[in-house]
Design a protein around this motif. Structure first.
Motif, mmCIF file in Angstrom:
data_model
loop_
_atom_site.group_PDB
_atom_site.id
_atom_site.type_symbol
_atom_site.label_atom_id
_atom_site.label_comp_id
_atom_site.label_asym_id
_atom_site.label_seq_id
_atom_site.Cartn_x
_atom_site.Cartn_y
_atom_site.Cartn_z
ATOM 1 N N TYR A 64 3.509 2.662 3.000
ATOM 2 C CA TYR A 64 4.102 3.862 3.600
ATOM 3 C C TYR A 64 5.143 4.494 2.671
ATOM 4 O O TYR A 64 5.347 5.715 2.721
ATOM 5 C CB TYR A 64 4.631 3.588 5.011
ATOM 6 C CG TYR A 64 3.458 3.507 5.974
ATOM 7 C CD1 TYR A 64 2.647 4.628 6.193
ATOM 8 C CD2 TYR A 64 3.096 2.309 6.591
ATOM 9 C CE1 TYR A 64 1.524 4.557 7.008
ATOM 10 C CE2 TYR A 64 1.974 2.240 7.411
ATOM 11 C CZ TYR A 64 1.199 3.365 7.619
ATOM 12 O OH TYR A 64 0.087 3.305 8.423
ATOM 13 N N HIS B 271 -9.952 -1.063 7.476
ATOM 14 C CA HIS B 271 -8.705 -1.607 6.928
ATOM 15 C C HIS B 271 -7.509 -0.723 7.296
ATOM 16 O O HIS B 271 -6.470 -1.231 7.714
ATOM 17 C CB HIS B 271 -8.839 -1.713 5.400
ATOM 18 C CG HIS B 271 -7.642 -2.303 4.714
ATOM 19 N ND1 HIS B 271 -7.427 -3.649 4.612
ATOM 20 C CD2 HIS B 271 -6.589 -1.720 4.087
ATOM 21 C CE1 HIS B 271 -6.310 -3.876 3.953
ATOM 22 N NE2 HIS B 271 -5.766 -2.715 3.618
ATOM 23 N N ARG C 15 4.542 4.755 -0.404
ATOM 24 C CA ARG C 15 3.612 5.557 -1.211
ATOM 25 C C ARG C 15 3.246 6.862 -0.482
ATOM 26 O O ARG C 15 3.302 7.935 -1.060
ATOM 27 C CB ARG C 15 2.352 4.734 -1.486
ATOM 28 C CG ARG C 15 1.306 5.497 -2.269
ATOM 29 C CD ARG C 15 0.145 4.602 -2.632
ATOM 30 N NE ARG C 15 -0.634 5.193 -3.695
ATOM 31 C CZ ARG C 15 -1.911 5.561 -3.552
ATOM 32 N NH1 ARG C 15 -2.542 5.385 -2.416
ATOM 33 N NH2 ARG C 15 -2.547 6.104 -4.566
ATOM 34 N N HIS D 34 1.264 -2.895 -3.224
ATOM 35 C CA HIS D 34 0.539 -3.176 -1.979
ATOM 36 C C HIS D 34 -0.627 -4.144 -2.242
ATOM 37 O O HIS D 34 -0.806 -5.130 -1.525
ATOM 38 C CB HIS D 34 0.033 -1.875 -1.358
ATOM 39 C CG HIS D 34 -0.747 -2.095 -0.091
ATOM 40 N ND1 HIS D 34 -0.139 -2.417 1.094
ATOM 41 C CD2 HIS D 34 -2.085 -2.095 0.159
ATOM 42 C CE1 HIS D 34 -1.063 -2.593 2.022
ATOM 43 N NE2 HIS D 34 -2.260 -2.404 1.482
HETATM 44 C C1 HEM Z 1 -1.724 -8.634 4.306
HETATM 45 C C2 HEM Z 1 -2.652 -7.905 3.803
HETATM 46 C C3 HEM Z 1 -2.723 -6.399 3.974
HETATM 47 C C4 HEM Z 1 -2.198 -5.596 4.950
HETATM 48 C C5 HEM Z 1 -1.377 -6.005 6.165
HETATM 49 C C6 HEM Z 1 -2.564 -4.240 4.631
HETATM 50 C C7 HEM Z 1 -2.230 -3.129 5.377
HETATM 51 C C8 HEM Z 1 -2.505 -1.825 5.022
HETATM 52 C C9 HEM Z 1 -2.030 -0.669 5.717
HETATM 53 C C10 HEM Z 1 -1.141 -0.697 6.950
HETATM 54 C C11 HEM Z 1 -2.507 0.425 5.059
HETATM 55 C C12 HEM Z 1 -2.219 1.895 5.369
HETATM 56 C C13 HEM Z 1 -2.909 2.425 6.560
HETATM 57 C C14 HEM Z 1 -2.717 3.918 6.663
HETATM 58 O O1 HEM Z 1 -3.227 4.660 5.819
HETATM 59 O O2 HEM Z 1 -2.022 4.339 7.587
HETATM 60 C C15 HEM Z 1 -3.274 -0.042 3.939
HETATM 61 C C16 HEM Z 1 -3.890 0.773 3.011
HETATM 62 C C17 HEM Z 1 -4.519 0.319 1.885
HETATM 63 N N1 HEM Z 1 -4.722 -0.996 1.529
HETATM 64 FE FE1 HEM Z 1 -4.025 -2.612 2.488
HETATM 65 N N2 HEM Z 1 -3.300 -4.249 3.458
HETATM 66 C C18 HEM Z 1 -3.400 -5.545 3.026
HETATM 67 C C19 HEM Z 1 -4.054 -6.000 1.892
HETATM 68 C C20 HEM Z 1 -4.683 -5.191 0.950
HETATM 69 C C21 HEM Z 1 -5.336 -5.663 -0.257
HETATM 70 C C22 HEM Z 1 -5.451 -7.129 -0.691
HETATM 71 C C23 HEM Z 1 -5.819 -4.567 -0.883
HETATM 72 C C24 HEM Z 1 -6.597 -4.490 -2.179
HETATM 73 C C25 HEM Z 1 -6.602 -5.408 -3.129
HETATM 74 C C26 HEM Z 1 -5.467 -3.408 -0.079
HETATM 75 C C27 HEM Z 1 -5.800 -2.100 -0.383
HETATM 76 C C28 HEM Z 1 -5.399 -1.001 0.324
HETATM 77 C C29 HEM Z 1 -5.633 0.373 -0.113
HETATM 78 C C30 HEM Z 1 -6.336 0.828 -1.387
HETATM 79 C C31 HEM Z 1 -5.070 1.194 0.855
HETATM 80 C C32 HEM Z 1 -4.993 2.722 0.846
HETATM 81 C C33 HEM Z 1 -3.686 3.064 0.163
HETATM 82 C C34 HEM Z 1 -3.154 4.414 0.517
HETATM 83 O O3 HEM Z 1 -3.761 5.118 1.337
HETATM 84 O O4 HEM Z 1 -2.094 4.766 -0.011
HETATM 85 N N3 HEM Z 1 -4.775 -3.827 1.034
HETATM 86 N N4 HEM Z 1 -3.268 -1.415 3.936
#
Ligand code: HEM
Ligand code: HEM
Length: 195
Positions: free
Chosen positions: A33, A156, A35, A53
């Motif tokens: 967030y 996700h 970001r 992240h």
């Molecule tokens: C504990 C593990 C994780 C949690 C709790 C988590 C949680 C989240 C949340 C809350 C979002 C944003 C949702 C939104 O757009 O409102 C997000 C976006 C994202 N996550 Fe994760 N995530 C986790 C692990 C990962 C991992 C391991 C990767 C990749 C290696 C990843 C890649 C991404 C990407 C690419 C986005 C979009 C980024 C953006 O829109 O700026 N996440 N994740």
């Protein structure tokens, strides 16, 4: 404080694993967030926030493996007295929390189209450039990365990140606080001071 769990309390290792993961979940929200809200697209800050992240998420994946192994080799402290439906609800809630600790890093990793620069130390290749992607997605499902990534991303970010996960975590925290301040039992103490 004992290393292993006892009938009364979680041991030091279970506490360390529990609170590290809680902190990492908080960091995963803060980085993503930060970001969205405070950085412009295609700036170094935007990239660093994304990379943090990804790195934090991959760290969760590593720690959860240890946590599950430790959980399987340890007893669970006795529950506080209460109705059986409440014990069952707590059990289900804990299993769901274990499930999200696996599903969030997994869906994050397989749905991301960039390598992870793990805390700027070394690169972890993106799923798209692994042999598993080729075997499962390209040959098995006959899909391109763009087709594969769409539903995984929606799951996700929109389904889990914005709703289900928050609901589960806030429910879990609310239950812990309810036990501590309303029922005044030892539920929260078992995971903290143990006194
Ligand atoms: C504990 C593990 C994780 C949690 C709790 C988590 C949680 C989240 C949340 C809350 C979002 C944003 C949702 C939104 O757009 O409102 C997000 C976006 C994202 N996550 Fe994760 N995530 C986790 C692990 C990962 C991992 C391991 C990767 C990749 C290696 C990843 C890649 C991404 C990407 C690419 C986005 C979009 C980024 C953006 O829109 O700026 N996440 N994740
Ligand atoms: C401020 C945040 C948190 C508080 C106050 C908290 C509190 C607690 C407490 C008091 C227990 C013991 C419950 C019992 O013995 O019945 C517990 C267990 C547990 N917590 Fe948390 N927790 C927090 C964050 C989290 C997060 C973010 C996760 C995972 C995403 C999590 C996952 C778990 C799991 C899976 C258990 C069961 C442990 C086991 O028996 O193996 N907690 N938590």
């Amino acid at each position: 404080m004992t290393v292993k769990n006892t009938r009364q309390n979680y041991g030091s290792v279970a506490k360390l694993l529990h609170w590290s993961i809680a902190l990492l979940f908080l960091m995963s929200y803060c980085t993503v967030y930060f970001r969205h809200w405070f950085t412009e697209e295609k700036t170094p800050e935007n990239w660093i926030a994304l990379q943090l992240h990804l790195s934090v998420g991959i760290t969760v994946a590593a720690i959860v493996v240890l946590r599950i192994l430790w959980r399987l080799s340890n007893r669970v402290p006795d529950p506080e007295p209460g109705p059986s439906w409440a014990h069952r609800a707590a059990h289900i809630g804990h299993y769901l929390l274990y499930a999200v600790m696996i599903v969030m890093p997994l869906t994050g990793y397989i749905g991301t189209g960039v390598n992870t620069e793990y805390f700027m130390l070394f690169d972890i290749p993106k799923f798209e450039s692994t042999v598993l992607f080729d075997a499962i997605v390209t040959q098995g499902l006959g899909m391109s990365f763009e087709e594969f990534e769409k539903p995984i991303d929606t799951f996700h970010k929109e389904i889990m990140g914005e709703y289900v996960l928050l609901l589960l975590i806030f429910g879990h925290i609310a239950a812990a606080l309810y036990h501590h301040f309303v029922l005044k039992d030892r539920t929260l103490k078992k995971m903290t001071s143990g006194k």
